[in-house]
Design a protein around this motif. Sequence first.
Motif, short mmCIF file in Angstrom:
data_model
loop_
_atom_site.label_atom_id
_atom_site.label_comp_id
_atom_site.label_asym_id
_atom_site.label_seq_id
_atom_site.Cartn_x
_atom_site.Cartn_y
_atom_site.Cartn_z
N ASP A 1 0.85 -1.19 0.00
CA ASP A 1 0.00 0.00 0.00
C ASP A 1 0.88 1.23 0.00
O ASP A 1 1.42 1.62 1.04
N LEU B 1 -1.12 5.04 -7.57
CA LEU B 1 -1.76 4.64 -6.32
C LEU B 1 -1.78 3.12 -6.27
O LEU B 1 -2.33 2.48 -7.16
N THR C 1 -2.85 -0.13 -3.98
CA THR C 1 -3.54 -0.62 -2.79
C THR C 1 -3.60 -2.14 -2.86
O THR C 1 -3.94 -2.70 -3.90
N ASP D 1 -2.09 -3.81 -5.87
CA ASP D 1 -2.56 -3.53 -7.22
C ASP D 1 -2.54 -2.04 -7.51
O ASP D 1 -2.93 -1.22 -6.68
N VAL E 1 -4.00 1.19 -9.04
CA VAL E 1 -5.34 1.65 -9.39
C VAL E 1 -5.31 2.27 -10.79
O VAL E 1 -4.52 3.19 -11.04
N ASN F 1 -2.22 14.62 2.61
CA ASN F 1 -3.12 14.20 3.69
C ASN F 1 -4.44 13.69 3.12
O ASN F 1 -5.03 12.74 3.65
N THR F 2 -4.91 14.30 2.03
CA THR F 2 -6.11 13.79 1.37
C THR F 2 -5.86 12.36 0.89
O THR F 2 -6.68 11.46 1.13
N LEU F 3 -4.73 12.12 0.24
CA LEU F 3 -4.39 10.76 -0.19
C LEU F 3 -4.32 9.81 0.99
O LEU F 3 -4.77 8.67 0.93
N LEU G 1 -5.83 10.02 3.98
CA LEU G 1 -7.12 9.73 4.58
C LEU G 1 -7.98 8.85 3.68
O LEU G 1 -8.78 8.05 4.16
N LEU G 2 -7.80 8.97 2.37
CA LEU G 2 -8.59 8.15 1.45
C LEU G 2 -8.02 6.75 1.30
O LEU G 2 -8.75 5.77 1.30
N LEU G 3 -6.70 6.64 1.15
CA LEU G 3 -6.11 5.36 0.75
C LEU G 3 -5.30 4.68 1.83
O LEU G 3 -4.96 3.52 1.70
N ASP G 4 -4.95 5.41 2.89
CA ASP G 4 -4.22 4.82 4.02
C ASP G 4 -2.95 4.09 3.56
O ASP G 4 -2.78 2.90 3.83
N PRO G 5 -2.06 4.81 2.85
CA PRO G 5 -0.83 4.15 2.40
C PRO G 5 0.15 3.95 3.55
O PRO G 5 0.13 4.68 4.54
N ASP G 6 1.01 2.98 3.37
CA ASP G 6 2.07 2.70 4.33
C ASP G 6 3.20 3.72 4.12
O ASP G 6 3.83 4.18 5.07
N ARG H 1 -4.79 10.13 13.34
CA ARG H 1 -4.12 8.98 12.75
C ARG H 1 -2.66 9.34 12.51
O ARG H 1 -2.28 10.49 12.39
N LEU I 1 -14.44 2.70 -1.17
CA LEU I 1 -13.77 2.91 -2.45
C LEU I 1 -13.52 1.54 -3.08
O LEU I 1 -12.86 0.70 -2.48
N ALA J 1 -3.32 0.30 4.40
CA ALA J 1 -2.26 -0.40 5.14
C ALA J 1 -2.68 -0.73 6.57
O ALA J 1 -2.25 -1.73 7.13
N ALA K 1 -8.61 3.13 5.41
CA ALA K 1 -8.92 3.81 4.14
C ALA K 1 -10.38 4.27 4.11
O ALA K 1 -11.21 3.79 4.87
N GLY K 2 -10.66 5.23 3.23
CA GLY K 2 -12.05 5.65 3.00
C GLY K 2 -12.53 6.76 3.90
O GLY K 2 -13.73 7.03 3.96
N GLU K 3 -11.63 7.45 4.58
CA GLU K 3 -12.07 8.51 5.51
C GLU K 3 -12.34 9.81 4.74
O GLU K 3 -11.77 10.87 5.02
N ILE L 1 -11.19 14.40 4.86
CA ILE L 1 -10.18 15.01 3.99
C ILE L 1 -10.26 16.52 4.18
O ILE L 1 -11.34 17.09 4.42
N PRO L 2 -9.09 17.19 4.13
CA PRO L 2 -9.06 18.63 4.39
C PRO L 2 -9.60 19.41 3.19
O PRO L 2 -9.04 19.33 2.11
#
Lengths: 316, 316
Positions: free
Chosen positions: A132, A146, A148, A151, A153, A235-237, A239-244, A274, B146, B156, B160-162, B166-167
């Motif tokens: 991720d 991206l 996840t 894979d 996206v 931060n948008t990325l 919160l949406l995708l939760d990358p490592d 978070r 998503l 991770a 995800a999906g928050e 998002i700001p």
Amino acid sequence: MSDDRSAAVLAVDLGGTAMKGAIVTEFGRTVAELTRPTPASDVVAALIALFHDLHARATELDCRVIGAGVATPGIVDEERGVVLYASNLDWRDVPLLDALREALDVPVALGHDVRAAGLAERLIGAARGTDDFVLVPIGTGVAAALVTAGDIVTGATGAAGEFGHIPMVPGGELCTCGQRGCLEVYVSGAGLARRYATAGGDPLSSREIVGRLGADPVADRVWSEAVDVLAQGLNTLTLLLDPDVIVLGGGFSRAGDALLVPLTARMSEGLAWRERPRVVRSELGGDAGRIGAAILAFRAAGRGDVVAEWSAVGVA
Amino acid sequence: MSDDRSAAVLAVDLGGTAMKGAIVTEFGRTVAELTRPTPASDVVAALIALFHDLHARATELDCRVIGAGVATPGIVDEERGVVLYASNLDWRDVPLLDALREALDVPVALGHDVRAAGLAERLIGAARGTDDFVLVPIGTGVAAALVTAGDIVTGATGAAGEFGHIPMVPGGELCTCGQRGCLEVYVSGAGLARRYATAGGDPLSSREIVGRLGADPVADRVWSEAVDVLAQGLNTLTLLLDPDVIVLGGGFSRAGDALLVPLTARMSEGLAWRERPRVVRSELGGDAGRIGAAILAFRAAGRGDVVAEWSAVGVA
């Protein structure tokens, strides 16, 4: 009679200004490079000529060419092998994969440049060992790969990852894409240079502007605004995708600590509940797209296994 | 001797205010529902009691219970079955799956509520037939499921999906989450009611505020601001993930055309060079989480095949 020459692929990272070609062996070594300017027209013919010259060079080097791969910008339908739209090549609906297959006598792969770079960073670069992550190359423009759960996206129409064009400032400055307030208006080589000049600075490149940080208040200001917008976008990325991990590439990332220190501080300020993901610089840099194209070429040749071995030993 | 009673699962959508339970047969029919308020403490014990009562009711209805599933809010590690954090349940690191497995004598599944709802919309709801979509339930708060290439993005750390956090407005109003300018400060039932009251309106619910649109300038203004922020947020999702369809759920979506007409117009205005994805209302509404929990339960019971059949015939 077996052929004991080492197997290799021809890989090209096709960009708006340059076509960067290479011959990459099955052991992950780049044995030759050949870069040419991207012509203003007849790009497909020039690309095919580059592949032919790479092939000739591979033969001279006693390599057995088993496949070819190209990483291309724009909106790419990788399944059909069609570039739906690429503004900097002035392409619409170009069936690039078919054109290359007709011209080359080896299996051919086509991939989106940033997604191919993401694949390379994941297998042998800064994102090794994670499923991720996000790769954000910041050059003249901005994009993102991206990833996840392992894979990449691509989206419903192959247009995913347009991080440079997410709306950051409603009704903000006009972007070259026709939208207003896009992230890359503020955070890109072209955007930084334009905003510096508009704010009364000399006409400098983004690299020169970064060189003036701490000594030039205008440079400090446009840089600080760019870092703010990038922190908000990352931060948008997050919160949406939760990358490592977030991997930064492109010319902007060469600013090093002048970028990473304020950027990570502002990301942490913006996140309340978070953890911030790790933020690191690309390991493969400008080679990532070409290496990604080589990986896709080995896969097209049915030799994905060799790439798995590079991954295990960390060959770059 | 074979057991010819119909097989069924027990499914509960666990929320901050209510625990919505149901018995769902292998044919996709909900044969009984049982909803209880979520207690202020001992939620796990209350949830187990609800499952026991659902089990007893299923026996009365001559159903053979083969599995159980729960959809839970918060940050959920679905692989380990642990709720890492759920603010409205005051939970941290609750090993919910193990607790349920110990208390129930059937296979148990645990899923994140919004992701479970996304699964249900994809199989038998508004997102049937697409592999790339986003489900955005807008209630008291805002979240998103998503889905890219058929897989739900978990991230991770399961966070995800928050989308609600998002700001959107740098340095904007404080969110209950501790961050500033989050999307759900502007676009949520709670946010709309608070902003309406702050702007001088009466203390009304978001539904009442929507009822005053066209007749109350304060209502019109806070609604318009909410629609603007939501359009910007959905364009961000569109540019990043390139979904085929965006499914809106929750109380906000009940505003119908008062939401969809201005929202889609503003999304189109903001997008210059790509098509806007379709934007539709949820088909399963408030049942989506519970149906998703039932789908997960059938999978846990090794009967994922029955759900594939619902999908084929469109059972809800």
